[in-house]
Each structure stands twice: as C-alpha cells, then as structure tokens.
Motif scaffolding. Structure first.
Motif, mmCIF file in Angstrom:
data_model
loop_
_atom_site.group_PDB
_atom_site.id
_atom_site.type_symbol
_atom_site.label_atom_id
_atom_site.label_comp_id
_atom_site.label_asym_id
_atom_site.label_seq_id
_atom_site.Cartn_x
_atom_site.Cartn_y
_atom_site.Cartn_z
ATOM 1 N N GLY A 180 0.810 -1.207 0.000
ATOM 2 C CA GLY A 180 0.000 0.000 0.000
ATOM 3 C C GLY A 180 0.844 1.258 0.000
ATOM 4 O O GLY A 180 2.080 1.225 0.073
ATOM 5 N N ASN A 181 0.177 2.397 -0.066
ATOM 6 C CA ASN A 181 0.857 3.689 -0.187
ATOM 7 C C ASN A 181 1.086 4.384 1.152
ATOM 8 O O ASN A 181 1.426 5.558 1.201
ATOM 9 C CB ASN A 181 0.067 4.606 -1.126
ATOM 10 N N GLY A 182 0.910 3.644 2.256
ATOM 11 C CA GLY A 182 0.958 4.274 3.572
ATOM 12 C C GLY A 182 2.301 4.789 4.026
ATOM 13 O O GLY A 182 2.363 5.560 4.986
ATOM 14 N N SER A 183 3.385 4.375 3.383
ATOM 15 C CA SER A 183 4.693 4.929 3.776
ATOM 16 C C SER A 183 5.150 6.036 2.838
ATOM 17 O O SER A 183 5.839 6.970 3.271
ATOM 18 C CB SER A 183 5.751 3.836 3.850
ATOM 19 N N VAL A 184 4.779 5.972 1.557
ATOM 20 C CA VAL A 184 5.226 7.036 0.640
ATOM 21 C C VAL A 184 4.546 8.356 0.951
ATOM 22 O O VAL A 184 5.122 9.424 0.719
ATOM 23 C CB VAL A 184 5.003 6.653 -0.841
ATOM 24 N N MET A 185 3.357 8.321 1.495
ATOM 25 C CA MET A 185 2.597 9.549 1.748
ATOM 26 C C MET A 185 3.228 10.401 2.849
ATOM 27 O O MET A 185 3.016 11.606 2.904
ATOM 28 C CB MET A 185 1.164 9.203 2.139
ATOM 29 N N ARG A 186 4.011 9.768 3.725
ATOM 30 C CA ARG A 186 4.500 10.478 4.911
ATOM 31 C C ARG A 186 5.990 10.809 4.851
ATOM 32 O O ARG A 186 6.508 11.496 5.741
ATOM 33 C CB ARG A 186 4.253 9.602 6.145
ATOM 34 N N CYS A 187 6.709 10.322 3.831
ATOM 35 C CA CYS A 187 8.174 10.382 3.847
ATOM 36 C C CYS A 187 8.802 11.701 3.394
ATOM 37 O O CYS A 187 10.006 11.897 3.605
ATOM 38 C CB CYS A 187 8.757 9.230 3.042
ATOM 39 N N PRO A 188 8.099 12.656 2.764
ATOM 40 C CA PRO A 188 8.780 13.837 2.236
ATOM 41 C C PRO A 188 9.573 14.696 3.218
ATOM 42 O O PRO A 188 10.514 15.380 2.773
ATOM 43 C CB PRO A 188 7.633 14.627 1.580
ATOM 44 N N PRO A 189 9.278 14.728 4.532
ATOM 45 C CA PRO A 189 10.181 15.512 5.392
ATOM 46 C C PRO A 189 11.640 15.088 5.292
ATOM 47 O O PRO A 189 12.545 15.917 5.432
ATOM 48 C CB PRO A 189 9.618 15.248 6.796
ATOM 49 N N LEU A 190 11.862 13.807 5.013
ATOM 50 C CA LEU A 190 13.238 13.334 4.863
ATOM 51 C C LEU A 190 13.920 13.949 3.640
ATOM 52 O O LEU A 190 15.135 14.168 3.648
ATOM 53 C CB LEU A 190 13.252 11.811 4.752
ATOM 54 N N ALA A 191 13.137 14.235 2.598
ATOM 55 C CA ALA A 191 13.709 14.837 1.396
ATOM 56 C C ALA A 191 14.231 16.234 1.679
ATOM 57 O O ALA A 191 15.220 16.671 1.075
ATOM 58 C CB ALA A 191 12.670 14.883 0.278
ATOM 59 N N VAL A 192 13.576 16.948 2.578
ATOM 60 C CA VAL A 192 14.044 18.279 2.956
ATOM 61 C C VAL A 192 15.300 18.157 3.818
ATOM 62 O O VAL A 192 16.304 18.843 3.603
ATOM 63 C CB VAL A 192 12.938 19.053 3.698
ATOM 64 N N ALA A 193 15.264 17.244 4.787
ATOM 65 C CA ALA A 193 16.380 17.113 5.723
ATOM 66 C C ALA A 193 17.653 16.630 5.036
ATOM 67 O O ALA A 193 18.756 17.111 5.334
ATOM 68 C CB ALA A 193 15.997 16.154 6.843
ATOM 69 N N ARG A 247 5.399 25.039 8.813
ATOM 70 C CA ARG A 247 6.400 26.031 8.391
ATOM 71 C C ARG A 247 7.621 25.982 9.307
ATOM 72 O O ARG A 247 8.770 26.035 8.837
ATOM 73 C CB ARG A 247 5.795 27.433 8.402
ATOM 74 N N ARG A 248 7.379 25.911 10.612
ATOM 75 C CA ARG A 248 8.495 25.892 11.564
ATOM 76 C C ARG A 248 9.377 24.668 11.356
ATOM 77 O O ARG A 248 10.610 24.772 11.334
ATOM 78 C CB ARG A 248 7.950 25.913 12.993
ATOM 79 N N LEU A 249 8.767 23.516 11.203
ATOM 80 C CA LEU A 249 9.541 22.297 11.012
ATOM 81 C C LEU A 249 10.311 22.325 9.692
ATOM 82 O O LEU A 249 11.474 21.907 9.634
ATOM 83 C CB LEU A 249 8.615 21.086 11.059
ATOM 84 N N ALA A 250 9.667 22.810 8.638
ATOM 85 C CA ALA A 250 10.361 22.919 7.352
ATOM 86 C C ALA A 250 11.568 23.837 7.467
ATOM 87 O O ALA A 250 12.644 23.550 6.923
ATOM 88 C CB ALA A 250 9.404 23.420 6.278
ATOM 89 N N GLY A 251 11.400 24.932 8.191
ATOM 90 C CA GLY A 251 12.520 25.844 8.387
ATOM 91 C C GLY A 251 13.665 25.201 9.147
ATOM 92 O O GLY A 251 14.842 25.432 8.842
ATOM 93 N N ALA A 252 13.315 24.368 10.137
ATOM 94 C CA ALA A 252 14.350 23.685 10.914
ATOM 95 C C ALA A 252 15.068 22.626 10.079
ATOM 96 O O ALA A 252 16.264 22.372 10.278
ATOM 97 C CB ALA A 252 13.730 23.053 12.161
ATOM 98 N N LEU A 253 14.360 22.007 9.134
ATOM 99 C CA LEU A 253 14.964 20.957 8.311
ATOM 100 C C LEU A 253 15.715 21.521 7.116
ATOM 101 O O LEU A 253 16.569 20.830 6.544
ATOM 102 C CB LEU A 253 13.871 19.994 7.832
ATOM 103 N N ASP A 254 15.399 22.732 6.693
ATOM 104 C CA ASP A 254 16.080 23.370 5.567
ATOM 105 C C ASP A 254 17.526 23.655 5.947
ATOM 106 O O ASP A 254 17.816 24.375 6.910
ATOM 107 C CB ASP A 254 15.345 24.671 5.208
#
Length: 303
Positions: free
Chosen positions: A129-142, A290-297
């Motif tokens: 199923g697609n249950g892991s791909v939907m949540r993984c993008p924060p890793l792409a930023v980090a 926004r805050r988390l994205a800023g911390a991972l950028d």
C-alpha cells in the motif's frame, strides 16, 4: 534550497491531504456531481471532519519531522514510538498495514521487525500500500544534500510499517525526486530512477512519467505503484501547485494520499508561495509545518 520551497514540500503535502479528505473513496463522477471541480476546502464528507482537516498522511509526516528536529538525527525507533503514540490517540483514519504494524510494535516488536512481519503475513494485492510514501517527504528536505543518506533513511522509514520493496523503493524514488526538484535538477525523476535500485514493476510505471508522457489510464487505488505514478504525473506536469493538487484529487479514489504526494512534489517545484493562501488558512497545523520545514532546511543532523 530556498526556505519557501522547503516549506512548500510540507505545506503542499498537507494541502493535498486536506483537499482530498472529504472525497476519499469517491469516484471522479461522484466528486463532479457533488462539487463540479473540487477546488475549495470543504467540511464533512468522508470522515465527517471540518474543512481543512488533515489525515494520517500529514499526521505521520509530522511524526517524522518532529523526530528529526527534536532528536537531531534520523532515529527509526523514535519515529516508530511516535507512530505508536499517534495510533493510541485514536486517529479517525489509518491504513490496514500501518495499523497492524503499529499493533506489532505495541506488542514488543522492534521497528525493523514489525513491518517485516506484517508484510510476510500479507498476500499479494494487500502487501504494498501507499501508507509509507505519503508520509516520507520531510526526509527529502532534511537530507536533500546527502543522496546516500536520503536513500537509506527513506527506505528505513518505510520498513517500520511497509517492508515490501515496492514501498521502500517508492519512498526512495519519491524523496530523491523531491530533493532533485529542490536542487533544480532538470530531470529529477529520471535521475532518481537511475540512482537507486527499483523493482521492475515500479520502474516500468514511472519511466513514462519521467519522459513526460501523457498517460491516459492512471489509477488512484491505494497500491503504491499506482499512487506514485499518478501523483508524480500530476505533480511534475502541472503548471501550478494548485493545478497539480486539484487534478490529483478530482481523479477520485484515494484522494487524500494521491493529493498529498502530488502536493509535496508540486510544493517542491513552486514553493509555499505557490500554494493558495485560502487553503493554507484552513489548515490548523500550518504554523508548525512552516516551523519544522525551516528547521529541516539546511539541516545539519544525521542518521
């Protein structure tokens, strides 16, 4: 990477999730009959929640992002603990493989055993199923600037609940594509497919998307190969982030997840400023995202 585009990944995911939530499981025809073209956050519908409500897609992405920021590294055991705490909070939406894996974790399985055990017990047709791909993008930023680490962490984040190679590779390909977009690569999906090991079925589904082919028979089922093919098609081809998300959601089916994946991809292309402000105003989690994205950028954490 610009902070606007890092924010775009997480906020785009949430926008697609929230736009799709009230019409999840509806067909394209049913959506058209009720809404024409759904372009606004609406309340009630599937799950009977207020307009702008996120689902398990964004909630689990938040678990990953919070873990990265608060621990300073990718710690799959910590991510698994956060998934279990979220599960124990009683979410209104959760996928079958995720639920069974989190129950296995609660019973004492380790993070790298639970998903494997559930996968081993799942027949073909209900094991990818697609249950892991939907949540993984924060890793792409980090890990945007560390492709090898991004590949490993993407696959391990999937293994917590979805150990099938189509799922683990799907997370790696999606995140490499998003990282490529953040790095202004000309052909990010083609580069992603060429840089990591991908099962033949997933590769065959995504190669036409990488070439820019228009595909007429796109599916919106919960099968990871279908979800990635459709969401990447819409996320990479659209002229605006809004068009990408609206197109994906109005196809019907697993609208929140296909919308979330397309939204993360489109957010990486167009940035948070490319997302409709009227959508963002409806999402309560927008400031934290926004805050988390800023911390991972430009993140300096590790594995």
């Amino acid at each position: 990477m610009s902070s606007d585009r890092a924010e775009g990944v997480l906020l785009g995911l949430a926008c697609g999730d929230a736009l799709g939530r009230p019409v999840e499981f509806r067909s394209a025809g049913q959506i058209a009959s009720a809404h024409g073209t759904l372009t606004e956050m609406v309340g009630h519908g599937t799950w009977n929640q207020p307009a702008g409500t996120i689902t398990d897609d964004t909630e689990q992405a938040l678990c990953i992002a919070r873990s990265l920021v608060e621990t300073g590294r990718f710690d799959p055991a910590d991510v698994a603990d956060r998934f279990v705490a979220w599960y124990e909070s009683g979410p209104f939406d959760i996928g079958g493989m995720t639920r069974r894996s989190l129950e296995a974790l609660r019973e004492g399985r380790s993070w790298d055993e639970a998903g494997e055990a559930v996968w081993a017990d799942s027949p073909e047709g209900s094991n990818a199923g697609n249950g892991s791909v939907m949540r993984c993008p924060p890793l792409a930023v980090a890990f945007a600037d560390d492709p090898a680490a991004l590949d490993r962490t993407s696959r391990d984040s999937s293994r917590i609940t979805h150990a099938d190679p189509r799922c683990t590779a799907g997370c790696a390909v999606l995140n490499r594509t998003i990282a490529g977009l953040l790095g202004d690569e000309d052909e990010p999906l083609a580069s992603a497919l060429g840089a990591t090991e991908v099962p033949a079925e997933l590769d065959a589904a995504l190669r036409p998307v990488a070439r820019g082919d228009a595909i007429d028979d796109l599916s919106t089922s919960g099968y990871v190969v279908h979800s990635l093919q459709t969401a990447l098609h819409d996320g990479l081809r659209a002229d605006t982030a809004e068009d990408a998300i609206v197109t994906a959601v109005n196809r019907g089916g697993d609208t929140d997840t296909v919308g979330a994946i397309a939204g993360a991809v489109a957010g990486a292309r167009f940035g948070a400023d490319g997302l409709p402000s009227r959508w963002l105003a409806e999402i309560d989690e927008e400031p934290e995202l926004r805050r988390l994205a800023g911390a991972l950028d430009g993140w300096s954490g590790g594995e």
